[in-house]
Design a protein around this motif. Structure first.
Motif, PDB file in Angstrom:
ATOM      1  N   UNK A 196      -4.726   4.944  -5.090  1.00 18.20           N
ATOM      2  CA  UNK A 196      -4.285   3.671  -4.515  1.00 18.20           C
ATOM      3  C   UNK A 196      -3.043   3.816  -3.642  1.00 18.20           C
ATOM      4  N   UNK A 197      -2.796   5.036  -3.178  1.00 18.32           N
ATOM      5  CA  UNK A 197      -1.590   5.320  -2.397  1.00 18.32           C
ATOM      6  C   UNK A 197      -1.925   5.746  -0.972  1.00 18.32           C
ATOM      7  N   UNK A 198      -0.918   5.739  -0.068  1.00 17.56           N
ATOM      8  CA  UNK A 198      -1.109   6.343   1.256  1.00 17.56           C
ATOM      9  C   UNK A 198      -1.543   7.809   1.089  1.00 17.56           C
TER      10      UNK A 198
ATOM     11  N   UNK B   1      -1.614  13.213  -1.731  1.00 22.66           N
ATOM     12  CA  UNK B   1      -1.475  14.674  -1.628  1.00 22.66           C
ATOM     13  C   UNK B   1      -0.322  15.155  -2.505  1.00 22.66           C
ATOM     14  N   UNK B   2       0.777  14.408  -2.484  1.00 17.78           N
ATOM     15  CA  UNK B   2       1.944  14.733  -3.314  1.00 17.78           C
ATOM     16  C   UNK B   2       1.584  14.742  -4.797  1.00 17.78           C
TER      17      UNK B   2
ATOM     18  N   UNK C 299      12.612   7.950  -7.366  1.00 21.96           N
ATOM     19  CA  UNK C 299      11.554   7.405  -6.506  1.00 21.96           C
ATOM     20  C   UNK C 299      11.389   5.928  -6.795  1.00 21.96           C
ATOM     21  N   UNK C 300      11.430   5.112  -5.750  1.00 21.38           N
ATOM     22  CA  UNK C 300      11.242   3.670  -5.922  1.00 21.38           C
ATOM     23  C   UNK C 300       9.882   3.437  -6.580  1.00 21.38           C
ATOM     24  N   UNK C 301       9.860   2.757  -7.736  1.00 18.93           N
ATOM     25  CA  UNK C 301       8.585   2.585  -8.447  1.00 18.93           C
ATOM     26  C   UNK C 301       7.542   1.808  -7.651  1.00 18.93           C
ATOM     27  N   UNK C 302       7.996   1.015  -6.682  1.00 20.70           N
ATOM     28  CA  UNK C 302       7.037   0.263  -5.870  1.00 20.70           C
ATOM     29  C   UNK C 302       6.344   1.132  -4.826  1.00 20.70           C
ATOM     30  N   UNK C 303       6.828   2.377  -4.658  1.00 19.96           N
ATOM     31  CA  UNK C 303       6.294   3.224  -3.590  1.00 19.96           C
ATOM     32  C   UNK C 303       5.245   4.214  -4.083  1.00 19.96           C
ATOM     33  N   UNK C 304       4.914   4.143  -5.364  1.00 13.23           N
ATOM     34  CA  UNK C 304       3.870   5.022  -5.890  1.00 13.23           C
ATOM     35  C   UNK C 304       3.040   4.250  -6.908  1.00 13.23           C
ATOM     36  N   UNK C 305       1.715   4.298  -6.730  1.00 13.16           N
ATOM     37  CA  UNK C 305       0.785   3.610  -7.619  1.00 13.16           C
ATOM     38  C   UNK C 305      -0.064   4.652  -8.344  1.00 13.16           C
ATOM     39  N   UNK C 306      -1.039   4.190  -9.112  1.00 18.40           N
ATOM     40  CA  UNK C 306      -1.926   5.146  -9.777  1.00 18.40           C
ATOM     41  C   UNK C 306      -2.725   5.902  -8.720  1.00 18.40           C
TER      42      UNK C 306
END
Length: 229
Positions: free
Chosen positions: A66-68, A73-74, A56-63
């Protein structure tokens, strides 16, 4: 629709060219369509070329917080997390078992999915068999070896979109990626269109659905469901 069997094929490539940086799947591009499909009762299989853990691209998941919405949900969904750690190997699957195939992006797709002749054959066979094929952002790199019944490129003569040259320039990755996705889709005869950079834009041409960037993931999934009806 509620009995549709959908295959998601993700990148397994984790390195961003020669930069030393990590890339892989852009998480929202998988989670958003996954939940759109799952909430409609679809049966979903998740695969990569080698099988196993999806980077998973580290830029695509935050704490958390702070995510979409679908990434949030994931983060609470142990089942989907487990499936991304243990994807199926594409060579073990039969295209005939799926009514639709979806390919999320993330820059990783520009390396492994774009260079796989086996994936090209799988998509070509699925297309000829009547499957709906959808993809978003860099995911259409997977079409590199896919052809229609007449041997022309899958995108040839069809309205398509994908991560644009202007978006790649804004990411400052034009010199890092192995090729320009927009340029390749045009060279392959695709009728390429784009919306504003990083805003939701998706195109459906018959059984082929494409989206421009991560923000387009929801629209792609909805258009795929429309195409399945």
């Amino acid at each position: 629709m509620n009995t549709a069997s959908i295959l998601i094929i993700a990148t397994a490539h984790a390195l961003l060219g020669g930069t030393g940086a990590q890339t892989g799947l852009w998480l929202e591009e998988l989670t958003t369509p996954y939940y759109v499909f799952a909430d409609q009762g679809a049966s979903i299989t998740i695969a990569t070329l080698p099988g196993g853990q999806i980077p998973i691209d580290p830029h695509s998941v935050a704490e958390a917080g702070k995510n979409p919405p679908t990434v949030e949900r994931y983060l609470k969904d142990a089942d989907l997390q487990a499936r991304l750690k243990d994807s199926r190997r594409l060579a073990d699957l039969d295209y005939k078992n799926y009514q639709a195939i979806f390919i999320p992006g993330g820059h990783g797709a520009m390396w492994d999915l774009a260079s796989s002749e086996a994936l090209g054959k799988f998509l070509s066979d699925a297309w000829k068999g009547g499957a709906v094929i959808g993809s978003v952002c860099h995911g259409p790199a997977a079409f590199s070896f896919a052809v229609k019944e007449d041997g022309r490129a899958l995108v040839n003569g069809l309205h398509v979109t994908g991560f644009s040259n202007s978006e790649e320039q804004k990411m400052k990755l034009t010199q890092v990626v192995p090729f320009s996705l927009e340029t390749r889709m045009r060279e392959d005869g695709g009728i390429y269109a784009q919306g504003p950079d990083f805003e939701a834009f998706a195109v459906r041409d018959g059984k082929l659905v494409t989206g421009q960037n991560p923000a387009s993931s929801q629209k792609v999934a909805e258009l795929m469901l429309e195409a399945l009806k």
